[in-house]
Design a protein around this motif. Sequence first.
Motif, PDB file in Angstrom:
ATOM      1  N   ARG A 317      -2.543 -10.082  14.545  1.00 48.54           N
ATOM      2  CA  ARG A 317      -3.336  -9.037  14.929  1.00 48.54           C
ATOM      3  C   ARG A 317      -2.053  -8.051  15.450  1.00 48.54           C
ATOM      4  N   HIS A 318      -1.051  -8.611  15.898  1.00 49.52           N
ATOM      5  CA  HIS A 318       0.118  -7.747  16.252  1.00 49.52           C
ATOM      6  C   HIS A 318       1.388  -7.735  15.352  1.00 49.52           C
ATOM      7  N   ALA A 319       1.195  -8.596  14.091  1.00 53.40           N
ATOM      8  CA  ALA A 319       2.517  -8.597  13.194  1.00 53.40           C
ATOM      9  C   ALA A 319       2.994  -7.295  12.803  1.00 53.40           C
ATOM     10  N   ALA A 320       2.050  -6.361  12.430  1.00 56.90           N
ATOM     11  CA  ALA A 320       2.540  -4.964  11.634  1.00 56.90           C
ATOM     12  C   ALA A 320       2.921  -4.187  13.131  1.00 56.90           C
ATOM     13  N   ARG A 321       2.625  -4.215  14.279  1.00 61.26           N
ATOM     14  CA  ARG A 321       2.861  -3.487  15.225  1.00 61.26           C
ATOM     15  C   ARG A 321       4.419  -3.922  15.911  1.00 61.26           C
ATOM     16  N   ASN A 322       4.477  -5.221  15.419  1.00 62.09           N
ATOM     17  CA  ASN A 322       5.969  -5.944  16.035  1.00 62.09           C
ATOM     18  C   ASN A 322       6.921  -5.922  14.801  1.00 62.09           C
ATOM     19  N   GLY A 323       6.722  -5.310  13.735  1.00 69.68           N
ATOM     20  CA  GLY A 323       7.719  -5.330  12.654  1.00 69.68           C
ATOM     21  C   GLY A 323       7.749  -6.581  11.813  1.00 69.68           C
ATOM     22  N   GLU A 324       6.692  -7.424  11.744  1.00 68.23           N
ATOM     23  CA  GLU A 324       7.056  -8.796  11.519  1.00 68.23           C
ATOM     24  C   GLU A 324       6.736  -8.898   9.931  1.00 68.23           C
ATOM     25  N   PHE A 325       6.072  -7.685   9.588  1.00 66.70           N
ATOM     26  CA  PHE A 325       5.745  -7.755   7.978  1.00 66.70           C
ATOM     27  C   PHE A 325       6.734  -7.142   7.255  1.00 66.70           C
ATOM     28  N   GLY A 376      -3.510  -3.131   4.481  1.00 66.62           N
ATOM     29  CA  GLY A 376      -3.408  -2.559   3.338  1.00 66.62           C
ATOM     30  C   GLY A 376      -2.649  -0.993   3.154  1.00 66.62           C
ATOM     31  N   GLN A 377      -2.775  -0.249   4.229  1.00 65.64           N
ATOM     32  CA  GLN A 377      -2.460   0.972   4.495  1.00 65.64           C
ATOM     33  C   GLN A 377      -0.855   0.820   4.594  1.00 65.64           C
ATOM     34  N   TRP A 378      -0.612  -0.222   5.380  1.00 62.68           N
ATOM     35  CA  TRP A 378       0.809  -0.439   5.858  1.00 62.68           C
ATOM     36  C   TRP A 378       1.613  -0.499   4.731  1.00 62.68           C
ATOM     37  N   VAL A 379       1.366  -1.408   3.827  1.00 62.39           N
ATOM     38  CA  VAL A 379       1.720  -2.056   2.373  1.00 62.39           C
ATOM     39  C   VAL A 379       1.887  -0.784   1.463  1.00 62.39           C
ATOM     40  N   LEU A 380       0.739   0.083   1.372  1.00 61.95           N
ATOM     41  CA  LEU A 380       0.844   1.182   0.327  1.00 61.95           C
ATOM     42  C   LEU A 380       1.755   2.015   0.690  1.00 61.95           C
ATOM     43  N   ARG A 381       1.774   2.556   2.055  1.00 58.55           N
ATOM     44  CA  ARG A 381       2.664   3.412   2.855  1.00 58.55           C
ATOM     45  C   ARG A 381       4.315   2.897   2.593  1.00 58.55           C
ATOM     46  N   THR A 382       4.465   1.745   2.814  1.00 61.81           N
ATOM     47  CA  THR A 382       5.962   1.298   2.759  1.00 61.81           C
ATOM     48  C   THR A 382       6.208   1.171   1.342  1.00 61.81           C
ATOM     49  N   ALA A 383       5.408   0.801   0.325  1.00 55.84           N
ATOM     50  CA  ALA A 383       5.765   0.625  -0.955  1.00 55.84           C
ATOM     51  C   ALA A 383       6.163   1.875  -1.582  1.00 55.84           C
ATOM     52  N   LEU A 384       5.344   2.934  -1.152  1.00 53.88           N
ATOM     53  CA  LEU A 384       5.703   4.118  -1.829  1.00 53.88           C
ATOM     54  C   LEU A 384       6.859   4.877  -1.189  1.00 53.88           C
ATOM     55  N   LYS A 385       7.068   4.640  -0.053  1.00 59.50           N
ATOM     56  CA  LYS A 385       8.147   5.098   0.644  1.00 59.50           C
ATOM     57  C   LYS A 385       9.459   4.502  -0.220  1.00 59.50           C
ATOM     58  N   ASP A 386       9.300   2.932  -0.146  1.00 60.55           N
ATOM     59  CA  ASP A 386      10.409   2.391  -0.768  1.00 60.55           C
ATOM     60  C   ASP A 386      10.735   2.919  -2.466  1.00 60.55           C
ATOM     61  N   LEU A 387       9.808   3.200  -3.128  1.00 59.41           N
ATOM     62  CA  LEU A 387       9.780   3.642  -4.296  1.00 59.41           C
ATOM     63  C   LEU A 387      10.460   5.160  -4.497  1.00 59.41           C
ATOM     64  N   ALA A 388      10.121   5.857  -3.470  1.00 55.80           N
ATOM     65  CA  ALA A 388      10.616   7.106  -3.397  1.00 55.80           C
ATOM     66  C   ALA A 388      12.263   7.022  -3.095  1.00 55.80           C
ATOM     67  N   THR A 389      12.551   6.340  -2.317  1.00 53.67           N
ATOM     68  CA  THR A 389      14.238   6.073  -1.929  1.00 53.67           C
ATOM     69  C   THR A 389      14.977   5.431  -3.312  1.00 53.67           C
ATOM     70  N   LEU A 390      14.162   4.546  -3.996  1.00 51.82           N
ATOM     71  CA  LEU A 390      14.700   3.856  -5.262  1.00 51.82           C
ATOM     72  C   LEU A 390      15.036   5.098  -6.129  1.00 51.82           C
ATOM     73  N   ARG A 391      13.969   5.940  -6.155  1.00 53.46           N
ATOM     74  CA  ARG A 391      14.040   6.976  -7.201  1.00 53.46           C
ATOM     75  C   ARG A 391      15.352   7.952  -6.620  1.00 53.46           C
ATOM     76  N   ALA A 392      15.187   8.221  -5.609  1.00 54.88           N
ATOM     77  CA  ALA A 392      16.304   9.215  -4.886  1.00 54.88           C
ATOM     78  C   ALA A 392      17.732   8.919  -5.200  1.00 54.88           C
ATOM     79  N   ASP A 393      17.975   7.463  -5.328  1.00 55.54           N
ATOM     80  CA  ASP A 393      19.028   6.800  -5.526  1.00 55.54           C
ATOM     81  C   ASP A 393      19.466   6.586  -7.094  1.00 55.54           C
ATOM     82  N   GLY A 394      18.657   7.126  -7.733  1.00 57.57           N
ATOM     83  CA  GLY A 394      18.724   7.301  -9.221  1.00 57.57           C
ATOM     84  C   GLY A 394      18.186   6.226 -10.151  1.00 57.57           C
ATOM     85  N   HIS A 395      17.428   5.300  -9.461  1.00 57.24           N
ATOM     86  CA  HIS A 395      16.817   4.336 -10.405  1.00 57.24           C
ATOM     87  C   HIS A 395      15.475   4.845 -11.014  1.00 57.24           C
ATOM     88  N   GLU A 396      15.641   4.442 -12.181  1.00 55.21           N
ATOM     89  CA  GLU A 396      14.275   4.917 -13.100  1.00 55.21           C
ATOM     90  C   GLU A 396      13.197   3.984 -13.160  1.00 55.21           C
TER      91      GLU A 396
END
Length: 563
Positions: A317-325, A376-396
């Motif tokens: 119940r507290h994993a996402a809030r505590n940064g455990e995921f 699910g919202q945490w996973v989606l938001r984190t995954a898309l942010k990481d994708l944006a980071t990878l693309r910003a670093d030049g990875h296709e």
Amino acid sequence: MSSSPLQILLVDDDEDEFVLVQRYCSRFAARSAEVSWCGTFEGALAALASTTPDVVLVDYRLGGRNGLDLLREATPLCRSPFIVLTGQGGHEVDLEAMQAGASDYLVKSEINPGILERAIRYAIERRRTEDRLNHLAMYDTLTGLANRVLFHDRLGREILHAQRAGTSVGLLFLDLDRFKTVNDSLGHGAGDELLRQVAARLSRVSRRTDTVARLGGDEFVLVLGELKSPTLAEEVAERVKAAFEAPFELDGKVAHVTASIGLTVYPRDTSDQTALLRNADLAMYSAKQSGRNRVQWFRAELAVRASRRLDLENRLRHAARNGEFALHYQPQIEIATGRIRSIEALLRWRFDRDTLVPPSEFLPIAEDLGLMPDIGQWVLRTALKDLATLRADGHELHHIAVNVSRTEVTNEWAQSVKKILAETRIRPSSLEVELTETDFSADPVGMRTGLAEIHDVGVRIALDDFGTGYSSMASLIDFPIDVLKLDRRFIRDLSADRRAERMVQGVVNLCEGLGIQLVAEGVETDSQLEFLSAANCPMAQGYLLARPMPLSALAERLKASAE
């Protein structure tokens, strides 16, 4: 008005009082009466142990004993109402009689036929009302079985008796398998009828001395008293299981319903009443997890497992809030070139510094707790942010795949997906949502509506674990599938089973014909990869190619691949 005469028992050490009461009763207006007489305390107690008169008239004075003592001692023996008679008035005696459980109190010098008839009629009706209220308080209104209150009382009594007699008490906990399916498909009226029929069958197969109770919903329990051997409890449990072999007829339709049964025994498994019920519940839950429609004995390790689950629930119940995921990413490789074209986001939970809880263990718990929408919202938001980071670093990377639970797919979920895409500035075509064939078949109408909304804006839909269900081919027609992920069991058998090879080649041809991208999962050997390449399978993922890894390791892998 009943045609049979009232049965009245007079308990009085004066025979003249018996003659007088007989005379009064002969003048009753509404109903005739027959009066029996006991002149002693012991004789009355013996009579009440074998008969149940409509009413008992008892003298307050019975020689050396008290009429109220008789009332107290006779209460466990019979349900007859008592009217106390006395030769003197007094509020103290009146109050004492009512507190002892008497229905009324009459002074002998004030009695006449009318007063006595009214008092008897009132006492009988009051007892009937009390019995009705007790029945409502102690019995389930739908099935007529004992309810939770009466169940706990009966279980406690059986345990006390077992302590004195040196015997055992069995407790059988039963839960219907897929009861919700009956309610959803046939309606709640059919569900109620099913519960009534189940109650009737349980009553028929149980022993006369057993207590059958409904705790609520589709949960039933049987209290099996006076067991000389625990094996007798198992015999009853097997009879109960067999009682579900015949189909149930519900509103003109036939339903085949089974039950999962948990079994525990006092005092072998525990000497505590509360723990006994918990043990039976744990055993029932284990029976469901083991495939349903079976009898499962309680084992000590079930309690350990339940304790761990409770701990996981509280922490989850507290994993996402505590940064455990955390998210790890597994590359998907283009077989022809060996290049990383896409990645799949995989959820991980770091329970503590040394423990990663596998998704197969905590995701079902998250679904039970209703936490999947937030996770699910945490996973989606984190995954898309990481994708944006990878693309910003030049990875296709063409896209990122995110696994979705069927409990998430609603209209609100579709709106949330579009909102997160806008927040992270990721094109919808760069997102791929994966659901299993089981997810698609669970709620096809609701699933189709939720998926269509995001597919219309460009989000890709992937069918994961293809080939493990019974309606995978239908899913390709009924849903807007863009990507098909071939289950690892077909890849695993490639080198040993020619049928698996033909199956994989057939799926490759099918996807080419339908314009669906194919990804082979679970590639672990060079020979498997070589076959997929020869079969013109376009994409693959598996431990041979790359294991799931944190974002930092993925960035290094992408950099090395580009170089």
